[in-house]
Every structure is written in structure tokens, then in C-alpha cells.
Design an enzyme around this catalytic site. Structure first.
Site, PDB file in Angstrom:
ATOM      1  N   ASP A 186       2.381  -7.741  -5.709  1.00 19.96           N
ATOM      2  CA  ASP A 186       2.927  -7.126  -4.501  1.00 19.96           C
ATOM      3  C   ASP A 186       3.210  -8.213  -3.465  1.00 19.96           C
ATOM      4  OD1 ASP A 186       3.576  -5.547  -2.328  1.00 19.96           O
ATOM      5  OD2 ASP A 186       1.921  -4.150  -2.612  1.00 19.96           O
ATOM      6  N   ASP A 187       4.487  -8.437  -3.138  1.00 14.69           N
ATOM      7  CA  ASP A 187       4.919  -9.419  -2.137  1.00 14.69           C
ATOM      8  C   ASP A 187       4.699 -10.857  -2.579  1.00 14.69           C
ATOM      9  OD1 ASP A 187       5.511  -7.214  -0.622  1.00 14.69           O
ATOM     10  OD2 ASP A 187       4.176  -7.685   1.037  1.00 14.69           O
ATOM     11  N   CYS A 238       8.806  -2.407  -1.119  1.00 16.63           N
ATOM     12  CA  CYS A 238       7.944  -1.838  -2.160  1.00 16.63           C
ATOM     13  C   CYS A 238       8.480  -0.605  -2.881  1.00 16.63           C
ATOM     14  CB  CYS A 238       6.583  -1.476  -1.549  1.00 16.63           C
ATOM     15  SG  CYS A 238       5.627  -2.880  -0.967  1.00 16.63           S
ATOM     16  N   ARG A 288       9.684  -0.343  -6.872  1.00 13.70           N
ATOM     17  CA  ARG A 288       8.829   0.268  -7.897  1.00 13.70           C
ATOM     18  C   ARG A 288       9.517   1.451  -8.567  1.00 13.70           C
ATOM     19  NH1 ARG A 288       3.423  -1.582  -6.758  1.00 13.70           N
ATOM     20  NH2 ARG A 288       3.709  -3.235  -5.208  1.00 13.70           N
ATOM     21  N   LYS A 309      -1.550  -0.074  -7.312  1.00 15.40           N
ATOM     22  CA  LYS A 309      -0.778   0.560  -6.238  1.00 15.40           C
ATOM     23  C   LYS A 309       0.433   1.311  -6.798  1.00 15.40           C
ATOM     24  CE  LYS A 309       2.333  -0.891  -2.518  1.00 15.40           C
ATOM     25  NZ  LYS A 309       2.765  -2.015  -1.675  1.00 15.40           N
ATOM     26  N   HIS A 356       2.713   3.820  -4.686  1.00 14.68           N
ATOM     27  CA  HIS A 356       3.698   3.784  -3.596  1.00 14.68           C
ATOM     28  C   HIS A 356       4.986   4.530  -3.915  1.00 14.68           C
ATOM     29  CE1 HIS A 356       4.650   1.305   0.255  1.00 14.68           C
ATOM     30  NE2 HIS A 356       4.664   2.620   0.440  1.00 14.68           N
ATOM     31  N   SER A 373       0.663   1.193   0.233  1.00 16.45           N
ATOM     32  CA  SER A 373       0.253  -0.177   0.568  1.00 16.45           C
ATOM     33  C   SER A 373      -1.127  -0.209   1.211  1.00 16.45           C
ATOM     34  CB  SER A 373       1.263  -0.811   1.519  1.00 16.45           C
ATOM     35  OG  SER A 373       2.513  -0.966   0.883  1.00 16.45           O
ATOM     36  N   HIS A 412      -0.022  -8.532  -0.996  1.00 13.79           N
ATOM     37  CA  HIS A 412       0.377  -7.796   0.224  1.00 13.79           C
ATOM     38  C   HIS A 412      -0.763  -7.902   1.230  1.00 13.79           C
ATOM     39  CE1 HIS A 412       1.401  -4.452   2.865  1.00 13.79           C
ATOM     40  NE2 HIS A 412       2.561  -4.290   2.241  1.00 13.79           N
ATOM     41  N   ASP A 429       7.212  -7.244  -6.917  1.00 14.33           N
ATOM     42  CA  ASP A 429       8.055  -6.148  -6.439  1.00 14.33           C
ATOM     43  C   ASP A 429       9.115  -6.611  -5.451  1.00 14.33           C
ATOM     44  OD1 ASP A 429       6.338  -6.658  -4.320  1.00 14.33           O
ATOM     45  OD2 ASP A 429       6.009  -4.550  -3.839  1.00 14.33           O
ATOM     46  N   ASN A 430       8.916  -7.752  -4.801  1.00 19.25           N
ATOM     47  CA  ASN A 430       9.897  -8.324  -3.879  1.00 19.25           C
ATOM     48  C   ASN A 430       9.378  -9.678  -3.443  1.00 19.25           C
ATOM     49  OD1 ASN A 430       8.595  -5.728  -2.042  1.00 19.25           O
ATOM     50  ND2 ASN A 430       8.177  -7.794  -1.319  1.00 19.25           N
ATOM     51  N   LYS A 469      10.983 -11.230   2.037  1.00 14.03           N
ATOM     52  CA  LYS A 469      10.870  -9.777   1.922  1.00 14.03           C
ATOM     53  C   LYS A 469      11.699  -9.057   2.989  1.00 14.03           C
ATOM     54  CE  LYS A 469       7.381  -6.099   2.382  1.00 14.03           C
ATOM     55  NZ  LYS A 469       5.933  -5.796   2.453  1.00 14.03           N
TER      56      LYS A 469
END
Length: 848
Positions: free
Chosen positions: A51-52, A91, A95, A148, A150, A173, A284, A336-337, A357
Site C-alpha cells: 500500500d503506497d 487505493c 484495488r 486491507k 478498501h 485505510s 500507508h 496499489d499506487n 500518489k
């Protein structure tokens, strides 16, 4: 509807599962064995999703401070892709694309104003979307997710409702559910319609919050850790609980790892193929390493959590090898990004890429992409092929041996990358759209990329700029997007613009599901209006109706029993729209607010079941697909007391597509908007600084300063209204010029200068429908001034369906069926029902 009985409960907008309910009733008589799926010889699938995590945060992608030996090993023994992408820079839509293999603008899993799902949102993964987990489950795979989600925190949206046998993790998140500062609804309201002072206050709150991110404490957030498991042998029964609120986030990575290993061991013991999806909650922010990793990395606290994720990858791959499963398991690692640069040292690095991001620069969407499958994937660095997490859908199914269904929507977006992974060819994805919040901002073809719009994220530079001609970059030679080539290569710009236009015109975007919160806030009155009337001046274009008295209701022989007895009512002055709200006006409202109508939202089973008799078996959630009721000519004479003969439930019917996916309002923007529920009408009225009329106001205005049963302009030759001309419901001569809705203002105005107060569409009012209301009023013998409806609906024929009053008849009214094109005509309609002959207009008064 034009029947004196109105719509039966099962024809309510929310009773979308009518056919499903009938099917369920028959199915209940014939127990079916549980479908376990066919045997498969395909590989096990493990997707590890950070995540991130930035492009430059792994040693193998250039980090000099963060040590990731386990991921570096996978990259060396498998394939390391240099041009691998997330499908969105934030996010939830990212996803969604991984799970569905579809662009978020196709599925509606995106937002124009709100970028991700927040706690308490109505939406989430739709029941009609086929996830990768569901596809693999159908092939006999055991499935699990730890981490996660989301994609909606309503239970109907949870992973276990979308193909996963079990899930433990957080629903959104790890920085949501703040215990400090304004609630999310208030933050959203202010961000959209707040004053400058309110927005400044929010900016100050956010600045203080960022400080807390950098020194996070467990008690700052109330995120739930959820556990859900589908019970064996019962597809619709679950064992689930909130394990803990405000869990120790330092243990989330370790806990997911332990769960993932136990799942692999259980599947191995049963000799079952498996799909393990592990979307880590980190890096994240707020970032919480566990004790063994705290202070360990030269990359600081951020490096600590990345190195713990690397440890997790090592634990999982090591266990696969120990169990002898590595050579039959595809392991994929990606993010995810890009990195959240606003968070400074806690936000990671995009390496050589531009920005991060939230943006459509390379740093926002280009991420690490590592594939490991010992004995099958030959070691390689893949630099000539573009890949995305969205492509995993088709790639995995191809490796499993499932032929892609050309009719399945995912085939349109998801590209099979397996030939590249297997060393058979270097043909994969060659083009890539870059979307931010539903807007196509950039497009890549081969090594070149154009930017239509550039903008930073989270108040960071650069400011939004629209480019004509678009900027052009060679993102292979210049991944930092520093040298614009558009002036030197107009031929390339033209080619990429054409490619982007082909993509853009190939489909119509779905409504933005994440923006539904805006409409809900507006409808509930929590949000300020955008066009709020000020002082005592009515909004421009409205018609004033002076105070007066009239006989409300009717004792005419053509009136229905609940329309009488007639009784005298006094009405204060008010202003009213001269026409129904048009498609063009409603489109402006949707564009500015991102509002999602009732017919476009995921179906909530609970209110549906509340409208049906006790004991009714619930429908299959997969059948609860958004849509609406559409009039359909039966082609033969039918009983006129059976509305089911001419009303059909059509998935995908909504205000943009009044008769279903094949229809459109294009060319009809001056027609009244239809397929709108009472909730939708209220939301629009609040946005416009108006309200819905009371039944008394509407009827008084409809009479047009006359007391005739059918008031109209007698000096006008030709049709007076848009109704059914001929034998309903099979023959319509169209003598009035229209088979369906007509443009507003097409027929003569009444004495107040108001159009279509009879025919064209039924119109919502603000009052609850009560069949006995007028009798009670007559018994009171009181002088009624500005009466409003009762406090609740009352219709003995439909006791479980809450109905609002609609007035005026529609283009389906006819002499042989009903004559509801009279001011006194009234009908109840379920407040959450939209039909293709129901619209509305608004009123305003100084106290509104």
C-alpha cells in the site's frame, strides 16, 4: 403507474429481486448440492500487494537505504518488470481494477469528487462484478485474503461476499476512523460546499493531523480488525466478528503473514489449489513497524515497515518451498499506487519517476512488478512490455487454463501477460490510459506518453493545467518526464491523441460510486446547497403563484375513492418551476456533485425484504443488480388490473438510460428527467436551493386559476397534453406527437404559465401517501391552511411499502385505462422507486 391500485409491493424500485424471489421459491423446493468447481491442474496463485509503496523503495529498484533481500531474490530468480503500473493513483479504484480486471470507470468503482471509499459509504464492490477470487473459486480453488480491502465496509461488499472463503483485515485505510477532529461527513461537506473560512479551518486541521501521522499513536484511529469466514456447505452463511477496534497496527503485517502461512498449509494438507491475496496495510501512513523491526532500517521508520513486508514475503516463499509447492505457485508482488510524497520521510520514494500518489505522472502509477515461479518463469528483466495489476485477471485465468470469455467485460481491459511470463513472446500491453478521478489525463502508447492534464495531489505542486496540444514525453528514456517533445514531434502527439480518443469513445463511463456520499449528505440535509436562495428572492425562472383557496380533491365520478371528498384548502404564495426538471438540468446537478441516483446504487437487501411479506425467501445477492422498471408494450390485450403485464425490470436502466443500457438521453436533454426516486428529487431540490411541492401546492398550481376537472388552454387547437392516444397498453396512435416523454413546454401552458401539469410524467411531491387522508380532513371540518401530508404513509393495499404522493398523470394515461391527467388525481409510489414515466419539478417559498 396508471392503475388505481398503483404499484404492487413487488414492483417497487428496491424490489429488484422479483424474478429472483420467484426463482428462489422454486429453488427452495429442490435442494441443490454445493458446487465445488472442477478439478484443476493450474498453479497456486499468491498476490502480495503493498500500500503506497514507491517505485524506488526496493533495493532491486534502486533504493540505497532500504534492504529488501527477499524481494530482490524473487526479482533475480523471476521477472522484474520496469514498466508495471497500478490502474489508478489511489487505493480503492486501483484495488477494484486488480479484483475485476476492469477499468474503474467501467465498474463505477471510482469517484470524481471523492477519490476512495470512506467508513460508512453506501457503495462497495457490486454484486454483479465477477472478481478474480470468484473466477478461481469456480475452478475449484480455495481462496483467502488477509489485509486491507478498501472496496466497501458494508457486509454486502466484504471479500467473503465476493469469492473469498475467509478474510481477516481492515476494511479501509489504516488512517481512517479518526478519533480526533471533524467527522468524515463534515469534512466532505466542507470540501465540496463549505465556505472559504470552513475550508481554511479544515486545512488547519489536516496540517495538525499530518503532524500526528509522523508520531502516530494507536489511540488516534479506531479502525476495526475484522474476521469473516464463509461456513462450509452454505454459500450464504458466515461466521464473522470485529476482532478488535483500534488494534495494534504494528502487528498487522505479522498477523497477516501468520494467517497466510496457515492457509497455505491447510490447502496443502487437503491437496487443494489455492489463491492467497495479501494486501498489506502498509507502508500507508501511519506507519507502525513491529518491535523486531523498529529502528532497524537505514531508511528510517518508513524503511522499517518496508523491510518487515520484505520479511513477510520471505516467510511465505520459504514455506512454499518447504512444502514443495514453489514450483507450482505463481507469486506476484506489486503496489496499489506510488508513494505519498506529502508525508515526507514517511512517504517513500518514486526513484527516478516524476511525482507520486494521487497523480497521473509516472511516480503516481508506475510501481514495482515482480513475478516468481521457480522452474516456469525464466529470470529476466522485462523492459519492453507494459503491464498493470488489472492484467493479472486475464493472466491468472490463462495460466489456470480458463479460456477467456469474449463476452466478459474484463476482456476489454485486462491483457493476458502469460506469454511474456512464459518466455513465449514479448507481446503484451502496448497502450495505457491514465485516469485520475474519472478523468482521462494521460495516455501512453509504446514508449511515448501524452498529458492532457497535469496536476499535483494533496495541495502539492504543480497546479492543475490543461494542455492543448498535450505534453509529450519519452517515458523510457525520460521517466522523470522532464523534456516535453510535443513541439518536435507533432506527428506522435496526433497519433497518441487519436489512440486516446478511440479509447475514450469505446465506452460510456459508469456513474462514480464513491461520490454517492455527496448525494446522501444533500438528501439528508447535512450538506449546504450549492445554489441556495438568498433573502426573499426566488431563484431565477420560477413562476409566482399568489395565495388563494381552492377545492382540493374531487367528487367527480372519474375520481378514485382516495381522491375525495373534495375539501376547501387555503395556500400561501409560493414560486414553482414552469416545467419539469430536465435531463440537462439534472445532468448539471450530477456533474457538480457526483450524485448517484437510487437506480445506479448497489441494492440494499434489508429494505427490500422489509417491503415483502414475512417469510419471503431472500434473493441471491448476485441477482440484486442496479436497474429500474420500464414500460414494455405486451403486444396483445391484457388484463388492465395487472401492471406486471406491461412493466419489466431492466438491469442498467437509470436516468441516463431510461429504457435500459441500449437507450440514451442523448438528443433528449430538453425532456423531463425520469427514473428518479423521491430521494433523488429531494437531493436535486436541495442542491438547487428549492424543495418539492406539497400535494396542496402542486394541485393548486395545476388548476391554473380555474376549477375545471381538466383545465387546459381552450383557445389552442391540437393536443393539450402528452398522454396515451389509443387502446392502452397495445396501440398508441401518437396523435399528440410522442410515444414516450415529450420535451418540456411542448403543449400549451395553463393559466399560471405552467407546462405539463397534466400528462408527460407523474411528478413527485413532498407528502406521504395516505388513502384515508381526505376522509379524515372532511371529518375535522376545519379550515385547512397550507396542509402537508401525514407523518407516515398509509395504504391498506400495500401496508409494507412507504409511498409518497405523485401527481399529474403521464404519457401512459389513457381514456380506456385511467384518466389521471386531472389536477385532483393522486397516486402513491414507493419513495425509492424510479420509473421511466416519473419526474418532478420544484417550488420555493421565503421560508424554504
Amino acid at each position: 403507474m396508471n392503475s388505481s391500485r398503483g404499484l404492487k409491493p413487488e414492483w417497487s424500485r428496491r424490489a429488484t429481486g422479483l424474478c429472483a424471489l420467484v426463482a428462489a421459491a422454486f429453488a427452495a423446493c429442490s435442494p441443490q448440492p454445493e458446487a465445488t468447481g472442477p478439478e484443476t491442474t493450474g498453479p497456486n496463485i499468491v498476490i502480495l500487494f503493498a500500500d503506497d509503496l514507491g517505485y524506488g523503495d526496493l533495493s532491486s529498484y534502486g533504493s540505497s537505504t532500504i534492504k529488501t533481500p527477499n524481494l530482490d531474490r524473487l526479482a533475480a530468480e523471476g521477472q522484474r518488470w520496469t514498466d508495471f503500473y497500478s490502474t489508478a493513483p489511489v487505493c480503492s479504484p486501483s484495488r477494484a481494477a486488480l479484483m475485476t480486471g476492469r477499468l474503474p470507470v467501467r465498474t463505477g468503482l471510482y469517484g470524481k469528487r471523492i477519490g476512495v471509499f470512506f467508513p460508512g459509504d453506501d457503495g462497495g464492490m457490486p454484486a454483479n462484478e465477477r472478481t478474480l477470487a470468484e473466477a478461481l473459486k469456480a475452478e475449484g480453488y480455495r481462496t483467502a485474503m488477509y489485509g486491507k480491502w478498501h472496496l466497501g465496509d458494508r457486509k454486502e461488499a466484504w471479500p467473503t461476499r465476493h469469492g473469498f472463503d475467509e478474510w481477516q483485515g481492515v476494511p479501509y485505510s489504516n488512517d481512517m476512523d479518526w478519533e480526533l477532529g471533524p467527522e468524515i461527513d463534515e469534512m466532505v461537506r466542507i470540501s465540496v460546499t463549505g465556505t472559504d473560512e470552513e475550508k481554511q479551518a479544515v486545512a488547519e486541521v489536516n496540517a495538525k493531523r499530518r503532524e500526528l501521522y509522523l508520531e502516530p499513536k494507536r489511540e488516534y484511529w479506531n479502525v476495526p480488525l475484522i474476521e469473516s469466514r464463509r461456513l462450509p456447505g452454505d454459500a450464504e452463511s458466515f461466521e464473522e466478528r470485529v476482532v478488535e477496534r483500534s488494534p495494534d497496527q504494528g502487528l498487522l503485517t505479522r498477523s497477516a503473514t501468520e494467517k497466510g502461512i496457515a492457509f497455505i498449509e491447510a490447502a496443502a494438507s487437503e491437496n487443494e489449489p489455492f489463491f492467497l491475496y495479501m494486501p498489506y496495510s502498509m507502508p500507508h501512513t501511519p506507519i507502525f513497524p513491529s518491535d523486531p523491526f523498529e529502528g532497524r532500517s537505514a531508511g528510517g521508520r518508513y524503511g522499517d515497515v518496508v523491510e518487515e513486508i520484505d520479511w513477510s514475503v520471505g516467510q511465505i516463499t520459504q514455506r512454499l518451498e518447504q512444502l514443495g509447492l514453489a514450483e507450482n505457485t505463481l507469486v506476484v508482488f506489486t503496489s496499489d499506487n506510488g508513494p505519498w510524497l506529502l508525508m515526507g520521510d514517511h512517504g517513500g520514494s518514486a526513484g527516478p519517476l516524476a511525482n507520486g500518489k494521487g497523480t497521473t505522472f509516472e511516480g503516481g502509477m508506475r510501481v514495482p512488478g515482480i513475478f516468481w515461479w521457480p522452474g516456469t518463469i525464466e529470470p529476466a528483466e522485462v523492459t519492453d512490455v507494459i503491464g498493470t495489476a488489472m492484467d493479472l485477471f486475464s493472466t491468472v485465468l490463462s495460466l489456470v487454463g480458463v479460456d477467456a470469455d469474449p463476452e466478459h467485460p474484463a476482456v476489454l481491459d485486462s491483457v493476458d501477460l502469460s506469454p511474456v511470463l512464459l518466455g513465449q513472446s514479448m507481446v503484451g500491453r502496448d497502450e495505457l490510459p491514465y485516469y485520475r478521478q474519472g478523468e482521462l489525463r494521460a495516455y501512453r502508447q509504446g514508449r511515448y506518453k501524452i498529458h492532457f492534464v497535469t496536476e499535483g495531489a494533496y495541495s502539492m505542486p504543480p497546479e492543475r493545467a490543461e494542455h492543448d496540444p498535450p505534453l509529450l514525453f519519452d517515458v523510457v528514456a525520460d521517466p522523470g518526464e522532464s523534456t516535453d517533445l510535443s513541439a518536435d514531434r507533432p506527428d506522435l502527439v496526433q497519433a497518441l491523441v487519436a489512440a486516446a480518443e478511440r479509447h475514450r469513445s469505446s465506452f460510456e463511463p459508469a456513474p462514480p460510486m464513491m461520490d454517492a456520499r455527496l448525494g446522501r449528505l444533500s438528501a439528508s440535509g447535512s450538506s449546504q446547497t450549492v445554489a441556495e436562495a438568498s433573502g426573499s428572492s426566488a431563484p431565477e425562472g420560477m413562476v409566482e403563484v399568489a395565495a388563494g383557496s381552492f377545492t382540493m380533491g374531487s367528487d367527480d365520478h372519474r375520481a378514485r375513492p382516495h381522491e375525495g371528498p373534495g375539501h376547501v384548502v387555503e395556500v400561501s404564495p409560493f414560486w414553482i418551476d414552469p416545467t419539469e426538471v430536465t435531463n440537462a438540468q439534472f445532468a448539471d446537478f450530477v456533474e457538480q456533485t457526483g450524485y448517484l441516483t437510487t437506480a445506479e446504487r448497489p441494492i440494499d437487501l434489508e429494505p427490500l425484504m422489509a417491503q415483502l411479506p414475512p417469510g419471503t425467501q431472500p434473493p441471491d445477492p448476485a441477482d440484486l443488480v442496479p436497474g429500474a422498471l420500464v414500460f414494455t408494450n405486451p403486444g396483445q390485450r391484457v388484463r388492465l388490473d395487472d401492471p406486471a403485464a406491461w412493466w419489466r425490470w431492466v438491469p442498467g436502466a437509470d436516468w441516463r438510460h431510461p429504457e435500459g443500457p441500449g437507450s440514451s438521453i442523448e438528443g433528449s436533454m430538453d425532456h423531463p428527467v425520469v427514473q428518479v426516486s423521491w430521494d433523488d428529487a429531494v437531493a436535486y431540490a436541495k442542491w438547487a436551493g428549492k424543495r418539492l411541492p406539497t400535494e396542496a401546492e402542486w394541485e393548486f398550481a395545476a388548476q391554473g386559476a380555474s376549477n375545471e376537472t381538466f383545465p387546459r388552454a381552450h383557445d389552442h387547437e391540437g393536443p393539450h397534453w402528452n398522454i396515451w392516444e389509443g387502446e392502452f397498453p397495445i396501440e398508441n396512435s401518437e396523435d399528440d406527437g410522442y410515444l414516450g416523454t415529450a420535451p418540456v413546454g411542448q403543449y400549451p401552458a395553463n393559466g399560471y404559465g405552467l407546462y405539463d401539469m397534466a400528462g408527460n410524467v407523474w411528478e413527485w411531491t413532498g407528502d406521504w401517501f395516505d388513502t384515508e387522508l381526505y376522509q379524515r380532513r372532511e371529518a375535522m371540518r376545519a379550515n385547512l391552511v397550507d396542509p402537508v401530508g401525514p407523518e407516515q404513509a398509509n395504504d391498506p393495499a400495500q401496508p409494507r411499502v412507504p409511498q409518497r404522493v405523485v401527481k399529474g398523470g403521464s404519457f401512459l394515461c389513457s381514456e380506456n385505462y385511467c384518466m389521471s391527467y386531472r389536477p385532483s388525481a393522486r397516486m402513491g409510489s414507493s419513495f425509492d422507486t424510479g420509473l421511466n414515466h416519473t419526474g418532478f419539478r420544484c417550488v420555493w417559498s421565503p421560508e424554504a
